[in-house]
Design an enzyme around this catalytic site. Structure first.
Site, PDB file in Angstrom:
ATOM      1  N   ASP B  70       0.823  -1.211   0.000  1.00 18.90           N
ATOM      2  CA  ASP B  70       0.000   0.000   0.000  1.00 18.90           C
ATOM      3  C   ASP B  70       0.857   1.260   0.000  1.00 18.90           C
ATOM      4  O   ASP B  70       2.059   1.221   0.284  1.00 18.90           O
ATOM      5  CB  ASP B  70      -0.960   0.019   1.202  1.00 18.90           C
ATOM      6  CG  ASP B  70      -0.244   0.020   2.543  1.00 18.90           C
ATOM      7  OD1 ASP B  70       0.840  -0.595   2.640  1.00 18.90           O
ATOM      8  OD2 ASP B  70      -0.769   0.630   3.495  1.00 18.90           O
ATOM      9  N   GLU B 124       0.006  -1.192   5.612  1.00 12.84           N
ATOM     10  CA  GLU B 124       1.097  -0.846   6.529  1.00 12.84           C
ATOM     11  C   GLU B 124       1.033   0.630   6.894  1.00 12.84           C
ATOM     12  O   GLU B 124       1.488   1.023   7.960  1.00 12.84           O
ATOM     13  CB  GLU B 124       2.454  -1.157   5.887  1.00 12.84           C
ATOM     14  CG  GLU B 124       3.656  -1.042   6.841  1.00 12.84           C
ATOM     15  CD  GLU B 124       4.296   0.349   6.888  1.00 12.84           C
ATOM     16  OE1 GLU B 124       5.087   0.606   7.800  1.00 12.84           O
ATOM     17  OE2 GLU B 124       3.986   1.208   6.014  1.00 12.84           O
TER      18      GLU B 124
END
Lengths: 358, 358
Positions: B70, B124
């Site tokens: 991400d 994350e």
């Protein structure tokens, strides 16, 4: 006083009419009707939810007696409750006891030695800009003309002379953002507050004596907000600092004094912004009417440390004091109450003043 | 390297697939398809939006290579842009360059000297509790078993060993309300912060050396909120204090140290509450695989001061380091970028490690 008016009963009657700020219509109607019936000699003028009732006897001096009709929101004390010579409930001290004294003076004395203006005004307990008294000063300043004003705010039955001014500044300190694991790459704005707050905590403010009255200034941080997020060294913090200043200083002088005190803690990128400012009012106990009030009543006299509407009169050149029966520390408190004998003392002092004059 | 993979091209391909946190489905599909096509020997397992691909060659050691898929939200840099050997755009450094290195290693080395587990995980960049890596540890801990883990977070091409822990406490100081014109009747809670903030500003934190690496702790106020209203002396103020601590202390030891530092500024009615706490990770450069990485690659080695997912591996007994090509100071910045030759250095170091072993 066996033959005097029932001040506690009148206070209870007024307290039974709810009048939270911005909802003073009903109590104003009631006051208007009371005066129309019992004091037909008064010229009554309604301006919005404010009511002004005046004698017009051509006396050389005019005394303004003023009180606000609104209360703060109820706090389980909306219904007045009488216990012997004590009346409990919302508005008893702040300040329907004072309104009751005004009403009974108007009903009792149709030919006072000084002209008297009774002012019942709305919206004192909310933001200053909504003040009904200010509305009157703007719309009908002629109705508020007078030589001296006495406001019925709770003062524990003493004369509170003058009042301190108030100003607030917003202090914004700057820093530089960084990651909390590497704070030395930035600068923590919140940490910069430390020395300033320690200074405020230790600072001894001025306590000037004016006309024999002891004032006492204050300089206090009231709110603080700082931080960006929980993973950023903050680059900004904002402190709201309030200053109460004695009436020997103008707001401009007081602001300059505050800026000078803060300066050692500020850098070029920091900002101090004036948020609001209200002048104080000098005590004017040398005015013949106020001197007479103090001399003949034997009431105690002290400086008013907070800001009150007396400053609105003083700012227009009308010396003003507060005198009310209520316990000032119980205003806005659910245990608010007023005692019958305290109402009596206020009533007697004012009855003497308007009956005899200076 | 004329005959090596096109790392910058692969990074650009991955950056062109938007994958803001919680929207990693498409990029995970893409990675899955790439590996299915180019590395058929890997056992691939999808768990939610996480993808794990493993060799199963019965080697005595297993290396985990992990990276998050991400990105933070775009900041006018959603579309990658290549200028010679530099690729600009969201995710280039943090950390699709690292993902590209992982993909090319998987495609290039079908029979590594150590078993290799490639972990591509989601979420994350948002709250730790949403972590896709944590999801894997909970749902399929077997997939993450290994002897050493290397994460591809941007480290400027150096080996960042271990990481510091992080904990936050909320400090609430008490006071007593009063009117701002009579502050001496109460106690200003905001003023009480002064000495504490001055202490934090001046405090020198520990800088322990662990396994030859210099750590540096931090103790910082990150947010502050105080005040009741603009006409009340405040009786409460709340400070959030964050502590980054070296991995020679457990979170419990670090919390005790913070409480001891704060104690001189607290009274009985004040409260210190632990808000969150994450352990650090000790550097484990004495592990044969990590020692080999450092020795043979010639890469610089330093302590990681922030908290990263290496702590999740370390907490499960798996020594872990970060090694990524990106410039760590440009992560989350609109000028984020990665250089081709830096990707090359990471790729070469890891290629050697998995090809040769310890």
């Amino acid at each position: 006083m066996a033959d005097g008016p029932d001040l506690l009963g009148r206070t209870e009657e007024l307290c039974a009419i709810a009048s939270e700020s911005r909802a003073e219509g009903r109590i104003t109607d009631h006051l208007d009707a009371l005066l129309a019936e019992g004091a037909p000699g008064l010229e009554r003028t309604r301006v919005g939810d404010n009511l002004v009732a005046r004698t017009d006897l051509g006396r050389p001096l005019r005394l303004v007696l003023a009180g606000h009709t609104d209360t703060v929101p109820a706090n389980d004390n909306a219904v007045p409750r009488r216990e012997g010579e004590t009346l409990w409930g919302l508005g008893t001290a702040d300040m329907k006891g004072g309104l009751a004294v005004m009403v009974e003076l108007a009903l009792a004395v149709s030919e006072p030695a000084v002209d008297v203006t009774y002012v019942f005004y709305a919206r004192e307990e909310i933001a200053a800009k909504e003040s009904g008294l200010e509305e009157l000063f703007v719309e009908r300043p002629d109705l508020l003309e007078g030589d001296v004003a006495i406001l019925g705010e709770p003062t524990d039955g003493e004369v509170e002379a003058g009042c301190q001014g108030s100003l607030s500044v917003e202090v914004t300190l700057a820093g530089e953002r960084a990651h909390p694991a590497r704070p030395w790459m930035g600068r923590n704005a919140i940490h910069r507050l430390g020395d300033l707050l320690s200074f405020l905590a230790a600072h001894e403010c001025r306590q000037p004596v004016i006309q024999g009255l002891q004032f006492r200034e204050a300089l206090q941080a009231l709110t603080v907000t700082g931080g960006v997020a929980t993973n950023v060294i903050p680059d900004t913090v904002t402190l709201m600092v309030n200053h109460r200043f004695a009436p020997d200083r103008t707001p401009e002088e007081a602001e300059a004094a505050v800026r000078e005190l803060l300066a050692p803690f500020l850098e070029d990128t920091d900002v101090v912004t004036l948020i609001d400012s209200s002048p104080g009012a000098a005590p004017a106990l040398d005015h013949p009417l106020l001197a007479a009030l103090v001399d003949r009543s034997g009431l105690g006299v002290r400086a008013k440390l907070g800001w009150t509407d007396v400053a609105r009169f003083a700012g227009r050149g009308v010396p003003a004091v507060n005198l009310g029966a209520g316990d000032s520390t119980l205003a806005h408190n659910k245990h608010e109450r007023v005692e019958g004998d305290r109402l009596e003392v206020s009533y007697r002092a004012l009855l003497d003043l308007i009956s005899v004059g200076p």
